[in-house]
Motif scaffolding. Structure first.
Motif, PDB file in Angstrom:
ATOM      1  N   LEU A   7      45.981  18.169  -5.954  1.00 37.79           N
ATOM      2  CA  LEU A   7      44.888  17.804  -5.066  1.00 37.79           C
ATOM      3  C   LEU A   7      44.590  16.315  -5.041  1.00 37.79           C
ATOM      4  O   LEU A   7      43.895  15.851  -4.131  1.00 37.79           O
ATOM      5  N   ASP A   8      45.080  15.567  -5.999  1.00 35.45           N
ATOM      6  CA  ASP A   8      44.834  14.118  -6.054  1.00 35.45           C
ATOM      7  C   ASP A   8      46.159  13.394  -6.147  1.00 35.45           C
ATOM      8  O   ASP A   8      46.962  13.695  -7.028  1.00 35.45           O
ATOM      9  N   SER A   9      46.395  12.455  -5.270  1.00 34.94           N
ATOM     10  CA  SER A   9      47.652  11.707  -5.346  1.00 34.94           C
ATOM     11  C   SER A   9      47.542  10.545  -6.331  1.00 34.94           C
ATOM     12  O   SER A   9      48.537  10.152  -6.939  1.00 34.94           O
ATOM     13  N   GLN A  10      46.324   9.986  -6.460  1.00 36.28           N
ATOM     14  CA  GLN A  10      46.121   8.861  -7.382  1.00 36.28           C
ATOM     15  C   GLN A  10      44.816   9.084  -8.133  1.00 36.28           C
ATOM     16  O   GLN A  10      43.805   9.447  -7.538  1.00 36.28           O
ATOM     17  N   VAL A  11      44.877   8.831  -9.455  1.00 35.51           N
ATOM     18  CA  VAL A  11      43.674   8.943 -10.279  1.00 35.51           C
ATOM     19  C   VAL A  11      43.579   7.706 -11.161  1.00 35.51           C
ATOM     20  O   VAL A  11      44.340   7.552 -12.129  1.00 35.51           O
ATOM     21  N   PRO A  12      42.675   6.785 -10.824  1.00 37.49           N
ATOM     22  CA  PRO A  12      42.425   5.655 -11.726  1.00 37.49           C
ATOM     23  C   PRO A  12      41.383   6.062 -12.764  1.00 37.49           C
ATOM     24  O   PRO A  12      40.437   6.779 -12.448  1.00 37.49           O
ATOM     25  N   VAL A  13      41.581   5.623 -13.997  1.00 38.81           N
ATOM     26  CA  VAL A  13      40.662   6.016 -15.067  1.00 38.81           C
ATOM     27  C   VAL A  13      40.621   4.907 -16.112  1.00 38.81           C
ATOM     28  O   VAL A  13      41.625   4.211 -16.340  1.00 38.81           O
TER      29      VAL A  13
END
Lengths: 113, 111
Positions: A7-13
């Protein structure tokens, strides 16, 4: 054939924050579920797998995933990420008796200090 | 790590030329797979093998053929390369249908 949606192509954390990567699959009588990680310029490495039994699966590097049959989901979590967790993560599914994996499009996790 | 190598690791070729990629394993695993990886598509199965001389098509097999004459080698051939076949190709092996070990990949550019 099974299909997988990440569901998410990019996840910054930020470093030391928790992360959750979401994965949904098409329904089947029984499925086998996997998470793979790909570090830059490398092949894929198995993080964890669900074949049967407990719905909470623990993998390498502090990752875990929960199989939810009613929601056809297999979300990946880590309570505290490190810079070294920066990578692309792939969810994959195989149907019972099917010798082939179907992969999601991948989620890129970027961990910042 | 599973003993799996791919050759070549990088290749640039021209449209219309034949190309063969090799996957070699030292694990004596029964199953071998070829995937291509493209941005936004994850990994897509091209062909797979469940034993010597036993192969079958995956979801993106058009334009590709495979051969497996020995347990340890699985060859992927592009009969006439096209620009749409520019991709990173991964081989995987398994001794059961569900846990696959991946090679380092081959980056192929078709100009």
């Amino acid at each position: 054939a099974q299909s997988v949606t990440q569901l998410d192509s990019q996840v910054p954390v930020f470093e030391e924050a928790p992360v959750e990567l979401r994965c949904n699959y098409s329904s089947s009588v029984s499925v086998y579920l996997f998470w793979y990680v790909q570090y830059p310029n490398q092949g894929l490495q198995l993080l964890l797998k669900y074949l049967s039994g407990s719905t909470l699966v623990k993998g390498i590097n502090g990752f875990e995933a929960e199989f939810n049959k009613s929601q056809t989901s297999f979300h990946l979590r880590k309570p505290s990420v490190h810079i070294s967790d920066t990578a692309e993560y792939f969810c994959a599914v195989a149907g019972s008796g099917d010798y082939k994996l179907s992969f999601g499009a991948g989620t890129t996790v970027t961990v910042r200090a | 790590d599973a003993g799996i190598t791919q050759s070549p690791r990088h290749k640039v070729t021209e449209t219309g030329t034949p190309v063969t990629l090799r996957c070699h394993q030292t694990e004596n695993h029964r199953y071998m797979y070829w995937y291509r990886q493209d941005p936004g598509h994850g990994l897509r199965l091209i062909h797979y093998s469940y034993g010597v001389k036993d192969t079958d098509k995956g979801e993106v097999s058009d334009g590709y053929s495979v051969s497996r004459s020995k347990t340890e080698d699985f060859l992927l051939t592009l009969e006439s390369a096209t620009s749409s076949q520019t991709s990173v190709y991964f081989c995987a092996i398994s001794d059961n249908p569900y846990e696959q070990y991946f090679g380092p990949g081959t980056r192929l550019t078709v100009t």
